[in-house]
Write a protein that holds these residues in place. Structure first.
Motif, PDB file in Angstrom:
ATOM      1  N   VAL A  42      13.772  35.132   8.319  1.00 11.22           N
ATOM      2  CA  VAL A  42      14.812  35.749   6.969  1.00 11.22           C
ATOM      3  C   VAL A  42      15.671  37.305   7.524  1.00 11.22           C
ATOM      4  CG1 VAL A  42      13.756  37.712   5.592  1.00 11.22           C
ATOM      5  CG2 VAL A  42      11.726  35.653   5.551  1.00 11.22           C
ATOM      6  N   GLN A  43      15.502  37.583   8.370  1.00 12.49           N
ATOM      7  CA  GLN A  43      16.278  38.530   8.865  1.00 12.49           C
ATOM      8  C   GLN A  43      17.264  38.127   8.898  1.00 12.49           C
ATOM      9  OE1 GLN A  43      15.846  41.764   9.140  1.00 12.49           O
ATOM     10  NE2 GLN A  43      17.969  41.881   8.745  1.00 12.49           N
ATOM     11  N   TRP A 102      15.134  38.677  -0.101  1.00 15.15           N
ATOM     12  CA  TRP A 102      15.151  37.846   0.896  1.00 15.15           C
ATOM     13  C   TRP A 102      14.055  38.352   1.604  1.00 15.15           C
ATOM     14  CZ3 TRP A 102      15.572  33.358   3.154  1.00 15.15           C
ATOM     15  CH2 TRP A 102      16.316  32.596   2.683  1.00 15.15           C
ATOM     16  N   LEU A 152      11.698  29.371   3.024  1.00 12.34           N
ATOM     17  CA  LEU A 152      10.219  29.656   3.208  1.00 12.34           C
ATOM     18  C   LEU A 152       9.665  30.638   2.724  1.00 12.34           C
ATOM     19  CD1 LEU A 152      13.737  31.680   5.601  1.00 12.34           C
ATOM     20  CD2 LEU A 152      11.686  30.418   6.678  1.00 12.34           C
ATOM     21  N   LEU A 187      23.881  37.443   4.828  1.00  8.42           N
ATOM     22  CA  LEU A 187      24.402  37.581   3.106  1.00  8.42           C
ATOM     23  C   LEU A 187      25.118  39.246   3.451  1.00  8.42           C
ATOM     24  CD1 LEU A 187      21.498  38.289   0.568  1.00  8.42           C
ATOM     25  CD2 LEU A 187      24.011  36.251   0.795  1.00  8.42           C
ATOM     26  N   ASN A 188      24.571  40.059   4.301  1.00  5.30           N
ATOM     27  CA  ASN A 188      25.717  40.742   4.860  1.00  5.30           C
ATOM     28  C   ASN A 188      26.986  41.080   5.344  1.00  5.30           C
ATOM     29  OD1 ASN A 188      24.048  43.316   2.915  1.00  5.30           O
ATOM     30  ND2 ASN A 188      22.203  43.453   4.833  1.00  5.30           N
ATOM     31  N   HIS A 192       9.081  33.762  11.283  1.00  6.11           N
ATOM     32  CA  HIS A 192       9.578  33.386   9.978  1.00  6.11           C
ATOM     33  C   HIS A 192       9.959  34.978   9.306  1.00  6.11           C
ATOM     34  CE1 HIS A 192       8.605  33.010   5.087  1.00  6.11           C
ATOM     35  NE2 HIS A 192       8.536  34.139   5.562  1.00  6.11           N
ATOM     36  N   ASN A 193      10.188  36.047   9.707  1.00  4.08           N
ATOM     37  CA  ASN A 193      10.165  37.367   9.289  1.00  4.08           C
ATOM     38  C   ASN A 193      12.060  36.815   9.979  1.00  4.08           C
ATOM     39  OD1 ASN A 193       8.159  38.301   7.713  1.00  4.08           O
ATOM     40  ND2 ASN A 193       7.786  39.330   9.664  1.00  4.08           N
ATOM     41  N   LEU A 244      10.147  38.621   0.916  1.00  7.05           N
ATOM     42  CA  LEU A 244       9.657  36.622   1.498  1.00  7.05           C
ATOM     43  C   LEU A 244       9.010  37.438   3.453  1.00  7.05           C
ATOM     44  CD1 LEU A 244      11.665  34.386   1.310  1.00  7.05           C
ATOM     45  CD2 LEU A 244      10.025  34.831  -0.588  1.00  7.05           C
ATOM     46  N   LYS A 245       9.530  38.344   3.773  1.00  2.58           N
ATOM     47  CA  LYS A 245       8.722  38.829   4.880  1.00  2.58           C
ATOM     48  C   LYS A 245       6.804  38.864   5.281  1.00  2.58           C
ATOM     49  CE  LYS A 245      12.716  40.612   6.655  1.00  2.58           C
ATOM     50  NZ  LYS A 245      13.243  42.490   7.519  1.00  2.58           N
ATOM     51  N   PHE A 277      19.126  35.674   7.751  1.00  3.74           N
ATOM     52  CA  PHE A 277      19.209  35.285   6.098  1.00  3.74           C
ATOM     53  C   PHE A 277      20.263  36.400   5.215  1.00  3.74           C
ATOM     54  CE2 PHE A 277      17.466  31.100   6.760  1.00  3.74           C
ATOM     55  CZ  PHE A 277      18.296  29.970   5.504  1.00  3.74           C
ATOM     56  N   GLN A 278      19.497  37.868   6.055  1.00  2.00           N
ATOM     57  CA  GLN A 278      19.810  39.507   5.509  1.00  2.00           C
ATOM     58  C   GLN A 278      21.217  39.789   6.080  1.00  2.00           C
ATOM     59  OE1 GLN A 278      16.359  41.086   5.751  1.00  2.00           O
ATOM     60  NE2 GLN A 278      15.892  41.206   3.803  1.00  2.00           N
TER      61      GLN A 278
END
Lengths: 133, 54
Positions: free
Chosen positions: A80-81, B40, A34, A87-88, A76-77, B43-44, A83-84
């Motif tokens: 990314v979210q 992360w 990414l 993680l959480n 894409h965003n 990367l947005k 994956f966040q």
């Protein structure tokens, strides 16, 4: 339309990054994939804006690029979210979140390929780099 | 070929093709071992319209 070669779109880098992301450390390799796509997006959009300013891309082309680029940006965003969120997530939800992140990443790749098509159609294309990593 | 020489050639090629900022961003991204939530977040992407306003 006059095609202008612009160093910008890292198609091969992204494909390689995604191939790598299928093995090894899931999170780290996805981050690299990414990350490469975000650099590619940034360079390609800057190139497209320059070409539009110079008159090589029409207003219709610009509108088309913006529409598809924003679809990609949203996908894409969202990846990314995801994956966040992974993680959480607490340990008992990790597997579910990992699955969601993988789905989101694959969706972003589909939008990315569409963006590459629109950019190429409008004369923005680059040379793939060698797989140095 | 020596790995250091290969790395120097690769970085030089990246800079030549994509410019210093993009090359540095790729290298930085590639160097992260355990991406954090903040990594992360970086990367947005911003909206496509913003590029055409600059």
């Amino acid at each position: 339309m006059k095609h202008v070669r612009v160093s910008g779109v890292l198609a091969l880098v992204v494909l390689l990054a995604f191939m790598v992301s299928c093995t090894g450390n899931f999170q780290k390799n996805s981050y690299r994939g990414l990350g490469a796509m975000s650099v590619s997006y940034d360079v390609a959009l800057k190139s497209a804006a320059d070409l539009h300013k110079q008159g090589y891309i029409s207003d219709e082309g610009k509108a088309e690029i913006i529409k598809v680029a924003n679809s990609y940006k949203d996908a894409h965003n969202a990846a990314v979210q995801a994956f966040q969120d992974y993680l959480n997530a607490p340990a008992d939800q990790k597997e579910t979140k990992e699955g969601q992140a993988k789905v989101a990443m694959q969706a972003s790749l589909a939008f990315y390929q569409e963006l590459l098509g629109i950019l190429t159609k409008n004369g923005v294309y680059g040379e793939p780099v060698e797989p140095w990593f | 070929m020596d790995p250091t020489v290969m790395a120097i050639l690769a970085v030089t090629e990246l800079i030549g093709k994509y410019g210093v900022p993009a090359a540095l961003q790729i290298i930085t991204t590639w160097d992260v071992e355990e991406p954090t939530v903040d990594d992360w977040e970086a990367l947005k992407l911003k909206s496509a319209e913003d590029y055409f306003k600059e």
